[in-house]
Write an enzyme that holds these catalytic residues in place. Sequence first.
Site, mmCIF file in Angstrom:
data_model
loop_
_atom_site.group_PDB
_atom_site.id
_atom_site.type_symbol
_atom_site.label_atom_id
_atom_site.label_comp_id
_atom_site.label_asym_id
_atom_site.label_seq_id
_atom_site.Cartn_x
_atom_site.Cartn_y
_atom_site.Cartn_z
ATOM 1 N N GLU A 67 -45.656 18.398 110.059
ATOM 2 C CA GLU A 67 -46.117 18.142 108.675
ATOM 3 C C GLU A 67 -44.864 17.981 107.836
ATOM 4 O O GLU A 67 -44.197 18.964 107.509
ATOM 5 C CB GLU A 67 -46.964 19.320 108.176
ATOM 6 C CG GLU A 67 -48.239 19.564 108.979
ATOM 7 C CD GLU A 67 -49.321 18.540 108.695
ATOM 8 O OE1 GLU A 67 -49.155 17.699 107.798
ATOM 9 O OE2 GLU A 67 -50.337 18.571 109.413
ATOM 10 N N ARG A 83 -48.794 20.765 89.992
ATOM 11 C CA ARG A 83 -49.130 21.859 90.903
ATOM 12 C C ARG A 83 -47.856 22.270 91.634
ATOM 13 O O ARG A 83 -47.072 21.418 92.060
ATOM 14 C CB ARG A 83 -50.186 21.371 91.897
ATOM 15 C CG ARG A 83 -50.583 22.377 92.934
ATOM 16 C CD ARG A 83 -51.835 21.894 93.656
ATOM 17 N NE ARG A 83 -52.127 22.733 94.800
ATOM 18 C CZ ARG A 83 -52.016 22.331 96.073
ATOM 19 N NH1 ARG A 83 -51.649 21.094 96.339
ATOM 20 N NH2 ARG A 83 -52.303 23.159 97.059
ATOM 21 N N LYS A 123 -41.584 31.699 112.329
ATOM 22 C CA LYS A 123 -40.304 31.771 111.617
ATOM 23 C C LYS A 123 -40.511 31.228 110.203
ATOM 24 O O LYS A 123 -40.551 30.025 109.974
ATOM 25 C CB LYS A 123 -39.230 30.944 112.330
ATOM 26 C CG LYS A 123 -37.842 31.305 111.828
ATOM 27 C CD LYS A 123 -36.898 30.156 111.710
ATOM 28 C CE LYS A 123 -37.104 29.291 110.526
ATOM 29 N NZ LYS A 123 -36.833 29.909 109.204
ATOM 30 N N PRO A 124 -40.660 32.155 109.236
ATOM 31 C CA PRO A 124 -40.848 31.685 107.860
ATOM 32 C C PRO A 124 -39.535 31.186 107.262
ATOM 33 O O PRO A 124 -38.459 31.472 107.793
ATOM 34 C CB PRO A 124 -41.333 32.947 107.128
ATOM 35 C CG PRO A 124 -40.786 34.087 107.904
ATOM 36 C CD PRO A 124 -40.648 33.628 109.343
ATOM 37 N N GLY A 173 -42.104 21.056 107.005
ATOM 38 C CA GLY A 173 -40.837 21.044 106.286
ATOM 39 C C GLY A 173 -40.378 19.619 106.058
ATOM 40 O O GLY A 173 -41.176 18.680 106.088
ATOM 41 N N ARG A 221 -52.229 28.385 107.770
ATOM 42 C CA ARG A 221 -52.729 27.103 108.277
ATOM 43 C C ARG A 221 -52.326 26.900 109.732
ATOM 44 O O ARG A 221 -52.927 26.106 110.457
ATOM 45 C CB ARG A 221 -52.149 25.995 107.385
ATOM 46 C CG ARG A 221 -52.837 24.686 107.465
ATOM 47 C CD ARG A 221 -52.473 23.781 106.310
ATOM 48 N NE ARG A 221 -51.182 23.142 106.463
ATOM 49 C CZ ARG A 221 -50.743 22.152 105.680
ATOM 50 N NH1 ARG A 221 -51.483 21.726 104.691
ATOM 51 N NH2 ARG A 221 -49.567 21.614 105.878
ATOM 52 N N CYS A 251 -45.464 18.763 99.008
ATOM 53 C CA CYS A 251 -45.359 17.520 99.780
ATOM 54 C C CYS A 251 -46.390 16.512 99.287
ATOM 55 O O CYS A 251 -46.213 15.311 99.409
ATOM 56 C CB CYS A 251 -45.563 17.805 101.251
ATOM 57 S SG CYS A 251 -47.088 18.703 101.561
#
Length: 485
Positions: free
Chosen positions: A258, A286, A182-183, A236, A167, A292
């Site tokens: 977000e 889900r 940066k995951p 996050g 995204r 979120c």
Amino acid sequence: MISEQDVIKQVPKKLFIDGQWTTSTSNTTFEVQDPATGKSLCEVADGNDQDALLALDACERAQKSWSKYPPRQRGEILRHGYEQIIERSDYLATLMTLEMGKPFQESKAEIVYAAEFFRWFSEEAVRIDGRFAVAPNGNGRLLTMRQPVGPSLLITPWNFPLAMATRKMGPAIAAGCTMVVKPASLTPLCTLAVTQILQEVGLPEGVLNVITTSSSSKTTKVLFDDPRLRKMSFTGSTEVGRTLMSAASKNVLKISMELGGNAPFLVFEDADLDAAVEGAVIAKMRNIGQACTAANRFHVASSIAKEFSEKLAQRLETMKVGGGLEDGVEVGPLINQDAIDKTKSLVEDAIGKGGQVLTGAKQLDRGGYFYQPTVISNVARDAKVLQEEIFAPVAPIVSFDSEQQAIEMANDTPFGLVAYVFTKDLERSFRVAEELQVGMLGLNQGMVSNPAAPFGGVKLSGIGREGGYEGIDEYLETKYIAMKI
Ligand code: NAP
């Protein structure tokens, strides 16, 4: 189906800098665990501030030529990326279930959702336009163009390991930005896998750089301090988001945030009750409640609250809990022990304040981090479970007596990501939709996410939108030229 061992063997475990897979400069690694067992899956490179700077150097070198790359070709790269993700969806879904825990079928759904961001933005790459106008006084012309903002830092959470990455990567690539991704340290593997795909489909060196790290704060600080970085997109928690907004203020970065949510799910007395229960199952369950957008609190008209609560409890009781790769499992593990501890404490608080447990409210007696789907009715207004993001399969229910009270309760939160409304009354739908303080609303449906729609929140849930026509704007700057004619 490809075996778990082969999946883990296949995924790259190094940093990706300037088109090369590389160990970290400290040559250290950190462990990635399977939340269904609590056991180690593999080790990945543990990047540090030096690696982050090498990645930014690569961005800087690639930025100029990348911004001039024909939009159609940027789109084609994304399109091929989309096709390859779909082609490898069994491999990617197995990887996702292993590192994050969600049931395999849900992982497959996220793979498609994630791939769709590449398809959508492959189509948007060729639609970046500007404006031309005659100045109001007739003297001169006003021309605007849109250009890539430049090197971007993309920070993603663990709960949607692939979709949160695509995204951001999709619009950044479409817009002509270079990036450092940066995951989350809990789930870095899907990002590494999609990076390999983009490398294979011809993304030029330096455009995408990936730093996996166990020290996110120290590793990213050097980037925030470096004026070459021009953009930060973060998904996050609100708490971390605030810290990063402050870090981003140093070089006045363009930001997209977000953040967390506390979604109300409103059921009015005229709703189709069975449809509302099914919508509730989707909105609550889900991602094992770890979204979120998860329905965090159910506000139900008092005349139907008992029936709704019982039906929801019956429905959740039938859901099979277990490891995400086991047959027929609908509810996987929570991400770690902290998540179990937080869930227990929220449920105990709700029960202590008078809530009645209709089903669940127990941790499963097996390895990993499993919690039973839970419904609690008659929850007190001051219970923490209504105020905090639960991030677990726990559904607290409160009743309301009027439309106005329902709206007040729904808005009684500092968050504003999404709300769900079930009613058959068209006029009420619009009235309530206009009153709710949210960025998104699910009307008679329990899911809103769609790559073609603008995803994002208001209040403490964030700034900016991802997906839709709006998504690419987050990676573009507007330049205006005053023309004397
Ligand atoms: P998180 O703890 O805020 O972490 C998110 C990312 O930030 C991770 O990559 C994390 O790295 C990194 N990070 C943490 N502290 C940092 C720091 N000081 N400097 C730089 N990076 C830092 O959130 P999470 O637990 O992964 O995800 C759950 C949260 O995300 C929930 O609140 C959820 O609502 C929100 N979320 C929002 C959306 C949305 O679109 N609005 C979508 C999904 C999730 P480490 O892994 O190394 O800690």
